[in-house]
Scaffold this active site. Structure first.
Site, PDB file in Angstrom:
ATOM      1  N   GLU A  75      36.122  58.445  27.910  1.00 24.96           N
ATOM      2  CA  GLU A  75      37.426  58.199  28.580  1.00 24.96           C
ATOM      3  C   GLU A  75      38.469  57.223  27.685  1.00 24.96           C
ATOM      4  OE1 GLU A  75      37.753  60.004  31.116  1.00 24.96           O
ATOM      5  OE2 GLU A  75      35.756  60.389  32.397  1.00 24.96           O
ATOM      6  N   TYR A 121      45.819  41.053  49.807  1.00 19.18           N
ATOM      7  CA  TYR A 121      45.328  40.793  48.349  1.00 19.18           C
ATOM      8  C   TYR A 121      45.197  41.958  47.530  1.00 19.18           C
ATOM      9  CZ  TYR A 121      44.179  36.322  50.110  1.00 19.18           C
ATOM     10  OH  TYR A 121      44.153  34.976  50.515  1.00 19.18           O
TER      11      TYR A 121
END
Length: 216
Positions: A75, A121
């Site tokens: 990846e 958050y």
């Protein structure tokens, strides 16, 4: 201990912590971080987050050449795309975390803003998360899709696959991707209920106060 040795140890420690808590399993997931000389340390292909060896991490120089360590994750195009388009990126993490993958399959998900605004958050740490379509694992087209965002997103979700998050350093990237998974878990828990999400005024307040990248 040299800065690079400390970074190698930190990468492996954080990766094992995520593995031990079930955030990615088997030999899934990959992680990378910038070195002081502009190079990269990257988890090798086929390795488990629970058993990374600091001495065998793939080491790239500042020109992108593999100079030591094992063969890197397949990846790499994903990681390179973030580093090339976001000058602030000091680390990139990709997981196969269960709840975020499950949420990517839900028909009501907003592809431009993958996570519902359930907590402050996720907004503060991630901004808007872009849901990308399904690609075969290792397909360089994933990296091209990230490049197509022109550095405007710090995190993407690969449909039916897993999240990818860039951060200023490896700890920030790991914290952010855990927040992504926690928010996806909350979204699934609240699915079917009339949950009170943050409203537009609250979201705008967070974006302004914490200087969040909030691509329109």
């Amino acid at each position: 201990m040299s800065p690079e040795t400390a970074l190698r140890e930190q990468i492996c420690l954080l990766a094992k912590s995520m593995f031990d808590r079930g955030l990615t399993g088997g030999s899934t997931g990959n992680i990378s971080a910038r070195t002081e000389d502009g190079g990269l340390l990257v988890s090798p292909t086929g390795t488990s987050f629970g058993r990374l060896d600091p001495g065998r991490l793939s080491r790239f120089d500042a020109k992108g050449l593999l100079i030591s360590g094992d063969k890197p994750t397949k990846e790499m195009p994903l990681h390179s795309a973030f580093y090339d388009t976001r000058s602030s990126a000091g680390a990139v993490v990709h997981l196969h975390s269960c709840h975020s993958v499950a949420w990517s399959m839900m028909p009501e998900v907003n592809a431009d803003n993958f996570l519902p605004p359930l907590t402050p958050y996720a907004i503060m740490k991630l901004g808007k998360v872009k849901l990308l379509p399904f690609f075969l694992p290792g397909d360089p087209a994933m990296g091209e899709a990230v490049r197509g965002l022109a550095g405007k997103r710090t995190a993407v979700m690969l449909a039916n696959h897993g999240p990818v998050v860039a951060g200023k350093d490896v700890e920030a990237a790991c914290n952010a991707i855990e927040e992504l998974e926690d928010t996806a878990r909350l979204a699934i828990m609240m699915r079917g209920y009339e949950a009170r999400a943050l409203n537009a005024e609250q979201i705008n307040g967070l974006v302004e106060k914490f200087d969040v990248e909030w691509d329109g």
